[in-house]
Design a protein around this motif. Structure first.
Motif, short mmCIF file in Angstrom:
data_model
loop_
_atom_site.label_atom_id
_atom_site.label_comp_id
_atom_site.label_asym_id
_atom_site.label_seq_id
_atom_site.Cartn_x
_atom_site.Cartn_y
_atom_site.Cartn_z
N PHE A 93 0.88 -1.18 0.00
CA PHE A 93 0.00 0.00 0.00
C PHE A 93 0.91 1.23 0.00
O PHE A 93 1.54 1.52 1.01
CB PHE A 93 -0.88 0.03 1.26
CG PHE A 93 -1.82 -1.15 1.40
CD1 PHE A 93 -2.82 -1.39 0.46
CD2 PHE A 93 -1.71 -2.01 2.48
CE1 PHE A 93 -3.70 -2.46 0.61
CE2 PHE A 93 -2.59 -3.08 2.63
CZ PHE A 93 -3.58 -3.31 1.69
N PHE A 138 4.23 0.53 1.39
CA PHE A 138 4.26 -0.19 2.67
C PHE A 138 3.74 -1.61 2.48
O PHE A 138 2.62 -1.81 2.03
CB PHE A 138 3.41 0.56 3.71
CG PHE A 138 3.15 -0.23 4.96
CD1 PHE A 138 4.16 -0.42 5.89
CD2 PHE A 138 1.90 -0.80 5.20
CE1 PHE A 138 3.93 -1.17 7.04
CE2 PHE A 138 1.66 -1.55 6.34
CZ PHE A 138 2.68 -1.73 7.26
N ALA A 153 2.12 -4.57 3.71
CA ALA A 153 1.30 -5.08 4.81
C ALA A 153 1.44 -6.60 4.91
O ALA A 153 1.35 -7.18 5.99
CB ALA A 153 -0.16 -4.70 4.61
N PRO A 201 0.69 -9.34 16.64
CA PRO A 201 0.30 -8.01 17.13
C PRO A 201 -0.60 -7.27 16.15
O PRO A 201 -0.67 -7.62 14.97
CB PRO A 201 1.64 -7.28 17.31
CG PRO A 201 2.65 -8.08 16.55
CD PRO A 201 2.14 -9.47 16.46
N ASN A 202 -1.29 -6.25 16.63
CA ASN A 202 -2.11 -5.42 15.76
C ASN A 202 -1.24 -4.85 14.64
O ASN A 202 -0.11 -4.44 14.86
CB ASN A 202 -2.73 -4.26 16.55
CG ASN A 202 -3.91 -4.74 17.37
OD1 ASN A 202 -4.61 -5.67 16.97
ND2 ASN A 202 -4.11 -4.14 18.53
N GLY A 203 -1.79 -4.86 13.44
CA GLY A 203 -1.06 -4.32 12.29
C GLY A 203 -0.11 -5.32 11.65
O GLY A 203 0.62 -4.98 10.72
N ALA A 204 -0.12 -6.56 12.12
CA ALA A 204 0.81 -7.58 11.60
C ALA A 204 0.47 -7.99 10.16
O ALA A 204 1.31 -8.56 9.47
CB ALA A 204 0.80 -8.81 12.51
N GLY A 205 -0.78 -7.74 9.75
CA GLY A 205 -1.18 -8.13 8.40
C GLY A 205 -2.16 -9.30 8.35
O GLY A 205 -2.45 -9.84 7.29
N LYS A 206 -2.71 -9.66 9.51
CA LYS A 206 -3.58 -10.83 9.60
C LYS A 206 -4.86 -10.65 8.76
O LYS A 206 -5.20 -11.50 7.94
CB LYS A 206 -3.96 -11.11 11.07
CG LYS A 206 -2.74 -11.29 11.99
CD LYS A 206 -3.14 -11.59 13.43
CE LYS A 206 -3.91 -10.49 14.13
NZ LYS A 206 -3.15 -9.24 14.31
N THR A 207 -5.56 -9.54 9.01
CA THR A 207 -6.81 -9.30 8.27
C THR A 207 -6.51 -9.11 6.78
O THR A 207 -7.25 -9.62 5.92
CB THR A 207 -7.53 -8.06 8.84
OG1 THR A 207 -7.89 -8.34 10.20
CG2 THR A 207 -8.80 -7.73 8.05
N THR A 208 -5.43 -8.43 6.47
CA THR A 208 -5.05 -8.23 5.07
C THR A 208 -4.81 -9.56 4.36
O THR A 208 -5.18 -9.73 3.20
CB THR A 208 -3.79 -7.34 4.98
OG1 THR A 208 -4.04 -6.11 5.66
CG2 THR A 208 -3.42 -7.03 3.53
P1 ADP Z 1 -4.02 -6.98 11.66
O1 ADP Z 1 -5.30 -7.57 11.19
O2 ADP Z 1 -2.92 -7.97 11.84
O3 ADP Z 1 -4.18 -6.15 12.91
P2 ADP Z 1 -4.13 -5.51 9.19
O4 ADP Z 1 -4.00 -6.56 8.16
O5 ADP Z 1 -5.48 -4.94 9.41
O6 ADP Z 1 -3.47 -5.96 10.55
O7 ADP Z 1 -3.19 -4.29 8.78
C1 ADP Z 1 -1.81 -4.46 8.46
C2 ADP Z 1 -1.21 -3.12 8.10
O8 ADP Z 1 -1.65 -2.74 6.80
C3 ADP Z 1 -1.61 -1.99 9.04
O9 ADP Z 1 -0.48 -1.13 9.23
C4 ADP Z 1 -2.70 -1.29 8.27
O10 ADP Z 1 -2.77 0.07 8.63
C5 ADP Z 1 -2.27 -1.47 6.84
N1 ADP Z 1 -3.39 -1.50 5.88
C6 ADP Z 1 -4.36 -2.43 5.83
N2 ADP Z 1 -5.21 -2.20 4.80
C7 ADP Z 1 -4.76 -1.07 4.20
C8 ADP Z 1 -5.18 -0.30 3.05
N3 ADP Z 1 -6.27 -0.64 2.35
N4 ADP Z 1 -4.46 0.80 2.74
C9 ADP Z 1 -3.37 1.15 3.45
N5 ADP Z 1 -2.90 0.47 4.50
C10 ADP Z 1 -3.58 -0.63 4.88
#
Ligand code: ADP
Ligand code: MG
Length: 245
Positions: free
Chosen positions: A15, A18, A20, A39-46
């Protein structure tokens, strides 16, 4: 590993520069319950967004039953057998439990309109079987909006089960649930994984211990550690970035 149902290799999404998810490899077996922590922000949901086609990969491959998923539209990935539950339940609050499950029955291409499909014995049979599985057999005629938070989460899992996915992905399914509901959810996942693979993102370590066959720890978009709960729990790097906090 014999022949994993899900093969993710070199998966990367950037992104604005960056990453993710960064050159990630992940192999999930048939009937496996894999838990992803970190941890939060690790990329799990992504990572789940990438597998279900909500986010496009910058690089890498995602193969499900030897079929390439990268680049496919979301509904085609669903049809390929991948179901995904988001963090907040997306049920129809004004419909009954029965109707919520009924509208989730896959209809494919039919001459009937979106809601005007035949109520076949098939649908009824599956609704009742799924309702039993998600502990809502006695609530079929209850309006979904009246269910408890935990029951709403189960209903959404049920809506996915109606499509009989071979891979079920759940993002923090027990957040906000009572201790008893968490235990029931653990049993539910153990049962549904008899017929399919499950990927769960979760923070509740007691729950993770309960359900995980294997655990993958994500950190900064990469796999930091992987293996049994026992093994990752005792990994100094995992304690350092996640469990120690
Ligand atoms: P987790 O679920 O592990 O807490 P996420 O997958 O939600 O983490 O997010 C991983 C990183 O990617 C975070 O820093 C988040 O801000 C960033 N991120 C996620 N989706 C987007 C997007 N669409 N655009 C920019 N940054 C994103
Ligand atoms: Mg998340």
């Amino acid at each position: 590993m014999a022949h994993p149902i899900l093969v993710v290799e070199d998966l990367t999404v950037s992104f604005d520069g960056f990453k993710a998810v960064d050159s990630l490899n992940l192999y999930v077996e048939q009937n496996e319950v894999r838990v992803i922590i970190g941890p939060n922000g690790a990329g799990k949901t992504t990572l789940l967004d990438l597998i279900c086609g909500r986010t496009r990969a910058t690089q890498g491959t995602i193969k499900f039953k030897d079929k390439e998923l990268t680049g496919l539209a979301e509904h085609k990935i669903v049809r390929a057998g991948v179901g995904r539950k988001f963090q907040t339940p997306s049920i129809y609050e004004n419909l009954t439990v029965y109707q919520n499950l009924e509208v989730s029955f896959p209809r494919g291409r039919s001459v009937f309109g979106a809601l005007a499909f035949r109520r076949t014995a098939d649908v009824t049979e599956r609704v009742e079987r799924v309702a039993e599985e998600i502990y809502l057999r006695d609530q079929l005629q209850t309006e979904a909006g009246l269910l408890s938070h935990g029951q709403k989460q189960w209903l959404e899992i049920g809506m996915l089960l109606m499509q009989e996915p071979e891979l079920l992905m759940l993002d923090e399914p027990v957040a906000g649930m009572s201790v008893r509901e968490r235990q029931q959810t653990a049993k539910l996942l153990a049962r549904v994984s008899a017929d399919r693979s499950v990927i769960v993102i979760e923070h509740d370590m007691e729950f993770v211990k309960n359900i995980a066959h294997r655990v993958t720890v994500l950190h900064q978009g990469k796999v930091l550690a992987e293996g049994s709960m026992e093994r990752v729990q005792n990994d100094p790097r995992v304690i350092e970035v996640y469990l120690g906090h």
